[in-house]
Write an enzyme that holds these catalytic residues in place. Structure first.
Site, PDB file in Angstrom:
ATOM      1  CG  ASP A 141      -0.174  -0.318   2.522  1.00 43.13           C
ATOM      2  OD1 ASP A 141       1.041  -0.038   2.601  1.00 43.13           O
ATOM      3  OD2 ASP A 141      -0.805  -0.859   3.448  1.00 43.13           O
ATOM      4  CD  GLU A 188       0.922  -6.813   3.375  1.00 43.43           C
ATOM      5  OE1 GLU A 188       1.731  -7.471   4.051  1.00 43.43           O
ATOM      6  OE2 GLU A 188       0.885  -5.562   3.345  1.00 43.43           O
ATOM      7  CD  GLU A 218       0.447   4.214   4.776  1.00 41.01           C
ATOM      8  OE1 GLU A 218       1.646   4.449   5.044  1.00 41.01           O
ATOM      9  OE2 GLU A 218      -0.494   4.921   5.206  1.00 41.01           O
ATOM     10  CG  HIS A 266       7.295   4.654  11.327  1.00 40.09           C
ATOM     11  ND1 HIS A 266       7.013   3.422  11.865  1.00 40.09           N
ATOM     12  CD2 HIS A 266       6.972   4.580  10.001  1.00 40.09           C
ATOM     13  CE1 HIS A 266       6.554   2.624  10.919  1.00 40.09           C
ATOM     14  NE2 HIS A 266       6.504   3.298   9.788  1.00 40.09           N
ATOM     15  NE  ARG A 296       2.427  10.937   5.409  1.00 39.00           N
ATOM     16  CZ  ARG A 296       3.391  11.721   4.953  1.00 39.00           C
ATOM     17  NH1 ARG A 296       3.333  13.010   5.188  1.00 39.00           N
ATOM     18  NH2 ARG A 296       4.392  11.227   4.263  1.00 39.00           N
ATOM     19  CG  HIS A 338      11.302   6.317  10.890  1.00 42.45           C
ATOM     20  ND1 HIS A 338      11.592   7.289   9.969  1.00 42.45           N
ATOM     21  CD2 HIS A 338      10.779   5.277  10.197  1.00 42.45           C
ATOM     22  CE1 HIS A 338      11.245   6.867   8.762  1.00 42.45           C
ATOM     23  NE2 HIS A 338      10.749   5.638   8.868  1.00 42.45           N
TER      24      HIS A 338
END
Length: 398
Positions: A96, A118, A132, A209, A211, A240
């Site tokens: 994604d 996936e 995503e 990490h 968004r 990260h």
């Protein structure tokens, strides 16, 4: 021999595609060409190196602080230039990411079949995770073959109008990668972690990490600081490299005596760290799959997830992103032995180590070069991963 383009650009894509690429290389029916967008430069290269893989084509699109639109535009432009002359008969994309969307669109524009590995994960909220959820839904509309990790993922696709004949339930290839890595990893990859095997404390492995977590990173950091004050607890945080993450979290956890902050670890050392940990606290999608496979209670720093199987099975739990919520759940597991045992011994719903085998067989069947594939059926015990470590496929040997 059919040319198959495998498009990847991030560390998770590299990890989950690695066993598939190795299997395709061993199969005389296929000639895989690995195309890297370079969306995540250093972390991607480290993951590929762990599997002794290199891209055949590297677009190198990474730039400092680029926007999602810039990432997607650069990836589409680079892929469109490469796919035409390549003569690929199928393009494999994974999951994604912006690279996934760019790879799917570029293949579609060239009238090349899209194989979505996936496939079928859905949170039900178009804006979470962002971007995503939108990326995977969009790719789902143009894919010709959907390799769904679980029966639930397959059901999502069928509800969206995808023909069951275009879906194969394979299990998740991350379990295949993890089987190999669990046997191969021999150190923790950082001097600050060299004492872990001698440290009697319980280890909480923590990371954040995504968004959608950015506004809550200070709260997450304060939760880790509180957890680290509990007796007999050590928190290990691979932080990260994104400046947004570091600027929010380092002021809180950077100098805590019971928190070890390290740079992101290469894949093999990270797998060893997961094995050593007692609890995993993360917003990472990979941890939602790898933690349950290793029998590690996994607390997910999100309010909704596209991977509900582990939550339903009881080996993962959504805990949100507030300081109080995170702290309470971790301390509960640390203090309640029975609650910990229930999570640690719940069934792994994500795979049996044969997802790669099913994926390659599904691709062959797509080209009428092999029989239909028997789907993955969840229900294997947590300890199946350990039981199968001694029986690794030849294509996983580095």
């Amino acid at each position: 021999m059919r040319t198959i383009a495998v498009v990847l650009g991030t560390r998770p894509e590299a990890i989950k595609f690695a066993p598939v690429i190795r299997a395709l290389k061993e199969d005389p029916r296929f000639d895989p060409v690995v195309i890297s967008t370079g969306q995540h430069r250093q972390m991607l290269d480290e993951a590929l190196h762990a599997f002794n893989l290199k891209p055949d084509i590297d677009l190198g699109i990474m730039a400092p602080r680029q926007t999602l639109s810039q990432v997607t535009y650069r990836a589409i432009r680079g892929l469109s230039e490469k796919l035409g002359p390549l003569g690929a008969e199928a393009v494999l994309v994974h999951g994604d990411t912006a690279t996934t969307l760019a790879g799917g669109l570029s293949a579609f524009h060239h009238r090349i079949p899209v194989v979505h590995v996936e496939a079928g994960l859905r949170s039900g909220n178009l804006h979470s995770p962002f971007p995503e959820e939108a990326n995977r839904r969009l790719v789902g509309q143009i894919a010709d073959l959907h390799l769904a990790p679980t029966p639930g993922n397959s059901a999502n696709l069928i509800r969206e109008g995808i023909s069951p004949h275009r879906i194969v339930v394979t299990g998740n290839t991350v379990i295949d990668a993890l089987r190999w890595a669990s046997q191969t990893a021999n150190d923790y990859g950082h001097p600050a972690l060299e004492d872990l095997d001698r440290d009697p404390r319980r280890i909480v492995l923590a990371s954040a990490h995504r968004r959608e977590s950015w506004n809550n990173l200070p709260e997450i950091a304060h939760a880790l600081a509180r957890i680290a004050t509990e007796p007999g607890i050590r928190v290990v945080t691979p932080l990260h490299r994104n400046p947004v993450v570091r600027e929010a979290m380092l002021p809180v956890i950077g100098n805590h005596p019971n928190i070890t902050v390290v740079d992101p670890l290469p894949y093999l050392p990270f797998c060893r760290l997961m094995q050593r940990s007692d609890i995993i606290v993360s917003d990472s999608s990979g941890s939602e799959e790898e933690g349950p496979a290793l029998g590690k209670p996994t607390l997910v720093l999100r309010d909704i997830t596209e991977r509900p199987e582990a939550v339903i099975a009881g080996t993962a739990r959504l805990v949100g992103r507030t300081t109080e919520g995170i702290t309470a759940e971790v301390i509960r597991l640390l203090s309640d032995a029975e609650a910990y045992r229930r999570m640690a011994t719940a069934a792994n719903p994500y795979g049996d180590g044969k997802a790669t085998e099913r994926s390659v067989a599904a691709l062959a069947h797509f080209f009428d070069e092999g029989p239909a594939v028997m789907p993955f059926v969840p229900g294997s015990a947590i300890d199946q991963l350990s039981a199968e470590l001694a029986d690794l496929p030849a294509y996983m040997n580095v």
